[in-house]
Design a protein around this motif. Structure first.
Motif, mmCIF file in Angstrom:
data_model
loop_
_atom_site.group_PDB
_atom_site.id
_atom_site.type_symbol
_atom_site.label_atom_id
_atom_site.label_comp_id
_atom_site.label_asym_id
_atom_site.label_seq_id
_atom_site.Cartn_x
_atom_site.Cartn_y
_atom_site.Cartn_z
ATOM 1 N N TYR A 212 0.838 -1.216 0.000
ATOM 2 C CA TYR A 212 0.000 0.000 0.000
ATOM 3 C C TYR A 212 0.865 1.254 0.000
ATOM 4 C CZ TYR A 212 -3.009 -3.836 1.172
ATOM 5 O OH TYR A 212 -3.614 -5.061 1.147
ATOM 6 N N GLY A 213 2.000 1.191 0.676
ATOM 7 C CA GLY A 213 2.943 2.310 0.608
ATOM 8 C C GLY A 213 3.480 2.473 -0.809
ATOM 9 N N ASP A 214 3.719 1.342 -1.467
ATOM 10 C CA ASP A 214 4.200 1.396 -2.859
ATOM 11 C C ASP A 214 3.146 2.057 -3.762
ATOM 12 O OD1 ASP A 214 6.520 0.156 -2.066
ATOM 13 O OD2 ASP A 214 5.942 -1.843 -2.782
ATOM 14 N N LEU A 215 1.870 1.729 -3.513
ATOM 15 C CA LEU A 215 0.793 2.377 -4.296
ATOM 16 C C LEU A 215 0.771 3.883 -4.044
ATOM 17 C CD1 LEU A 215 -2.419 0.133 -4.009
ATOM 18 C CD2 LEU A 215 -0.993 0.514 -6.028
ATOM 19 N N ILE A 216 0.938 4.250 -2.770
ATOM 20 C CA ILE A 216 0.912 5.683 -2.430
ATOM 21 C C ILE A 216 2.077 6.406 -3.126
ATOM 22 C CG2 ILE A 216 1.216 7.331 -0.529
ATOM 23 C CD1 ILE A 216 -0.320 5.248 1.249
ATOM 24 N N ARG A 217 3.227 5.760 -3.170
ATOM 25 C CA ARG A 217 4.366 6.374 -3.877
ATOM 26 C C ARG A 217 4.077 6.475 -5.369
ATOM 27 N NH1 ARG A 217 6.805 2.855 -0.654
ATOM 28 N NH2 ARG A 217 7.766 3.723 1.200
ATOM 29 N N GLU A 218 3.538 5.401 -5.926
ATOM 30 C CA GLU A 218 3.304 5.371 -7.370
ATOM 31 C C GLU A 218 2.278 6.425 -7.806
ATOM 32 O OE1 GLU A 218 2.409 1.435 -8.781
ATOM 33 O OE2 GLU A 218 1.891 2.177 -10.786
ATOM 34 N N TYR A 219 1.240 6.604 -6.987
ATOM 35 C CA TYR A 219 0.185 7.562 -7.342
ATOM 36 C C TYR A 219 0.255 8.818 -6.466
ATOM 37 C CZ TYR A 219 -1.775 3.900 -10.234
ATOM 38 O OH TYR A 219 -1.939 2.962 -11.217
#
Ligand SMILES: [Fe+2]
Length: 278
Positions: A212-219
């Motif tokens: 979920y942190g990776d998603l937050i970084r990506e978007y």
């Protein structure tokens, strides 16, 4: 627009005869702070039927929509051990402002996207423990109780991935809006428990997922703020320009004002102010 944020209400443990209920205190506090929208990031109770009733009560008394994502406790089957977690998850979709059903549009430019999320052991200390240790969900006589009360049809890692993929589809669809991202579990190690606290190098494994942190970084360019619960913290940290907000009530024994529900709920309620026209 003022948005009130709270999670981990645990009404079945916190409400006591002769005290104002947590849901009543939340509704009053929301009115007092002039919140036009509420976001409850999971763990209303240990029984989805109670959670549904309490969410309706909050909306009725606060007079504003209360967006919700399920927490692990809302999925517990302690009251009906024969039920699996999907039964509770699907029952909770009856609540019309459950973000697990659909994103919630705020005007033409903003959207709230969220779901429960799950853990995949990625916040546990992999130098000290093997995956087989985490799969045990027990250490030194302490059990992480989702082991007993949450029965999915697949592994925790596969559940974490399931929610990640569902959320990513929605993030991609609304990338041109400002997104408020909501999960119950934590998206980043900065919101886990310090490893210096006994056994938390192990139990952090059950607090969330780096996915979920990776998603937050990506978007991140589209996500000014990401809300989570689960850890009973009140904390705000920045992750590449996204504000991670944890605004949890937690158990009465953890409260500063343990005899004054309204005061504690008012203290715990986070309020953000966004300009929906921008
Ligand atoms: Fe939780």
């Amino acid at each position: 627009m003022k948005i009130g944020i709270l999670s981990d209400l645990h009404v079945d443990k916190n409400n006591a005869p002769g005290q104002m209920s947590v849901q009543e205190a939340l509704a009053r506090s929301a009115r007092e702070r002039e919140a036009e929208l509420l976001i409850v990031a999971g763990d209303v109770s240990d029984d989805h039927r109670v959670t549904l009733r309490v969410l309706e009560e909050i909306e009725r008394k606060a007079g504003v929509p209360c967006l919700f994502v399920p927490g692990n406790h809302d999925l517990w089957n302690v009251a009906r051990p024969d039920e699996d977690a999907w039964t509770a998850y699907e029952a909770l979709l009856q609540f019309r402002h459950n973000l697990a059903s659909a994103p919630y549009l705020l005007g033409d430019r903003w959207v709230v996207i969220g779901d429960a999320g799950w853990f995949d052991f990625s916040f546990g200390n992999a130098d000290r423990y093997a995956e087989a240790d985490f799969l045990q969900m027990e250490l030194g006589g302490r059990m992480w109780k989702d082991k007993r009360y949450v029965r999915w049809d697949r592994s925790p890692a596969d559940m974490a991935r399931y929610f990640r993929d569902k959320l990513e589809t929605q993030l991609a669809a609304y990338e041109d809006r400002h997104i408020i991202f909501v999960t119950h579990v934590v998206p980043d190690a900065s919101l886990t428990i310090p490893e210096s606290r006994k056994d938390w190098d192990y139990f952090n494994a059950f607090l969330g997922s780096r996915l979920y942190g990776d998603l937050i970084r990506e978007y991140g360019h589209s996500i000014p703020c990401a809300i989570s619960g689960h850890v009973h913290y009140r904390k705000q940290v920045s992750l590449n320009g996204t504000e991670l907000i944890s605004s949890c009530l937690g158990y009465r024994r953890e409260w500063r004002h343990s005899q004054d529900t309204y005061r504690e709920v008012s203290r715990a309620l986070g309020v953000i102010d966004i300009d929906v026209a921008i």
